[in-house]
Design a protein around this motif. Sequence first.
Motif, PDB file in Angstrom:
ATOM      1  N   TYR A 282       0.834  -1.204   0.000  1.00 49.84           N
ATOM      2  CA  TYR A 282       0.000   0.000   0.000  1.00 49.84           C
ATOM      3  C   TYR A 282       0.869   1.255   0.000  1.00 49.84           C
ATOM      4  O   TYR A 282       0.620   2.211  -0.752  1.00 49.84           O
ATOM      5  N   ARG A 283       1.910   1.245   0.853  1.00 53.20           N
ATOM      6  CA  ARG A 283       2.802   2.400   0.914  1.00 53.20           C
ATOM      7  C   ARG A 283       3.571   2.582  -0.395  1.00 53.20           C
ATOM      8  O   ARG A 283       3.797   3.715  -0.841  1.00 53.20           O
ATOM      9  N   LEU A 284       3.967   1.466  -1.002  1.00 50.79           N
ATOM     10  CA  LEU A 284       4.668   1.539  -2.289  1.00 50.79           C
ATOM     11  C   LEU A 284       3.768   2.130  -3.367  1.00 50.79           C
ATOM     12  O   LEU A 284       4.199   2.994  -4.155  1.00 50.79           O
ATOM     13  N   MET A 285       2.512   1.669  -3.416  1.00 53.35           N
ATOM     14  CA  MET A 285       1.574   2.196  -4.402  1.00 53.35           C
ATOM     15  C   MET A 285       1.309   3.679  -4.166  1.00 53.35           C
ATOM     16  O   MET A 285       1.191   4.471  -5.110  1.00 53.35           O
ATOM     17  N   LYS A 286       1.259   4.088  -2.895  1.00 51.78           N
ATOM     18  CA  LYS A 286       1.052   5.488  -2.566  1.00 51.78           C
ATOM     19  C   LYS A 286       2.221   6.340  -3.037  1.00 51.78           C
ATOM     20  O   LYS A 286       2.032   7.429  -3.608  1.00 51.78           O
ATOM     21  N   LEU A 287       3.459   5.841  -2.838  1.00 54.97           N
ATOM     22  CA  LEU A 287       4.639   6.566  -3.308  1.00 54.97           C
ATOM     23  C   LEU A 287       4.680   6.656  -4.819  1.00 54.97           C
ATOM     24  O   LEU A 287       5.058   7.695  -5.387  1.00 54.97           O
ATOM     25  N   MET A 288       4.265   5.575  -5.484  1.00 53.83           N
ATOM     26  CA  MET A 288       4.257   5.567  -6.953  1.00 53.83           C
ATOM     27  C   MET A 288       3.241   6.564  -7.495  1.00 53.83           C
ATOM     28  O   MET A 288       3.507   7.262  -8.485  1.00 53.83           O
ATOM     29  N   ARG A 289       2.078   6.654  -6.843  1.00 50.87           N
ATOM     30  CA  ARG A 289       1.067   7.625  -7.287  1.00 50.87           C
ATOM     31  C   ARG A 289       1.571   9.053  -7.091  1.00 50.87           C
ATOM     32  O   ARG A 289       1.381   9.925  -7.955  1.00 50.87           O
ATOM     33  N   GLU A 290       2.220   9.295  -5.937  1.00 53.86           N
ATOM     34  CA  GLU A 290       2.764  10.635  -5.688  1.00 53.86           C
ATOM     35  C   GLU A 290       3.864  10.985  -6.686  1.00 53.86           C
ATOM     36  O   GLU A 290       3.939  12.123  -7.177  1.00 53.86           O
ATOM     37  N   ALA A 291       4.710   9.994  -7.010  1.00 53.11           N
ATOM     38  CA  ALA A 291       5.767  10.223  -7.982  1.00 53.11           C
ATOM     39  C   ALA A 291       5.181  10.518  -9.367  1.00 53.11           C
ATOM     40  O   ALA A 291       5.680  11.371 -10.110  1.00 53.11           O
ATOM     41  N   SER A 292       4.094   9.798  -9.683  1.00 49.63           N
ATOM     42  CA  SER A 292       3.450  10.028 -10.987  1.00 49.63           C
ATOM     43  C   SER A 292       2.846  11.418 -11.080  1.00 49.63           C
ATOM     44  O   SER A 292       2.963  12.091 -12.102  1.00 49.63           O
ATOM     45  N   ARG A 293       2.260  11.902  -9.963  1.00 50.40           N
ATOM     46  CA  ARG A 293       1.712  13.264  -9.966  1.00 50.40           C
ATOM     47  C   ARG A 293       2.809  14.310 -10.119  1.00 50.40           C
ATOM     48  O   ARG A 293       2.659  15.306 -10.838  1.00 50.40           O
TER      49      ARG A 293
END
Length: 297
Positions: A282-293
């Motif tokens: 979950y934390r990894l997916m959250k970081l990936m979404r933030e990086a994508s933004r």
Amino acid sequence: MSMFAFQGAVELGLIYSLLALGLFVSYRILDIPDLTVDSSFTLGAAVSAVFATAGHSYLGLVMAIAAGWMAGMLTAFLQTKLQIQPILAGILSMTALYSINLRVMSGRANISLLGTDTLFSAATGKFGKMFAALAVVLAAGIFLVLFFRTQVGLCIRATGDNEEMVRTSSINTDRMKFIGLGLANALVGLSGGLISQYQSFTDLSMGIGMVVVGLASLIIGEVIFGRPNVWRNVIAVVFGAVIYRCIIAFVFARGLPTNDLKLISSVIVALAISYPLIIRRYRLMKLMREASRNVRA
């Protein structure tokens, strides 16, 4: 969930916490997957019921501890002296104990304790049963904390951590396994004896799935409270068992059939075990979404 159901869940949680403490000794301290639990639980219940019907309910609990200890010693013998793999040794002991349990119960599938004086029938007051169970759990918990600070206890812990290194230090690891597995199943036997007197009956099949129940309590406690040392582990296991029973009571209060108890237990164990992985993903997916933004910005 009603207050009555909640109180019953706490009482059962306290009693089953002894089972979870037994699994803590075998799975966490000794690092041995012991499947004897399913039958040593029933053995403790059967011995307790037989003595209770004879008018010796307190002696029945002591003998339940002794019976559980002997069951653990049998498993340790198969592992150490006959060099049988731990899982297979547990299965063999569990299978053999089924016939022994049937003999203890004089060939009957169940024993009723209705109208029989037990530890819990002597407990008066609204919270009498809860206090009686809590007193036994406190005594067992304090004993475990003090025992694992002794020389023998430290040797058992060392055996579970690194058996080869301990053996080179001239410590008899086989003896440590005998003591550790005996202690683990003694706690399980006591849990079975208390459940027998609490529910006022013993059934030959009541031990089926107890490994899952104990693991659920153990893992829930570890996930919530962590496991840095023995005394905190003991507290975590007890609270984990109470939380587990409260979850079960809450689910049943929502109208789920009681026949699904084993299924619910398995799901809870699976979720508890995979909880750290789920959080990491979950934390990894959250970081990936933030990086994508940030890239789009």
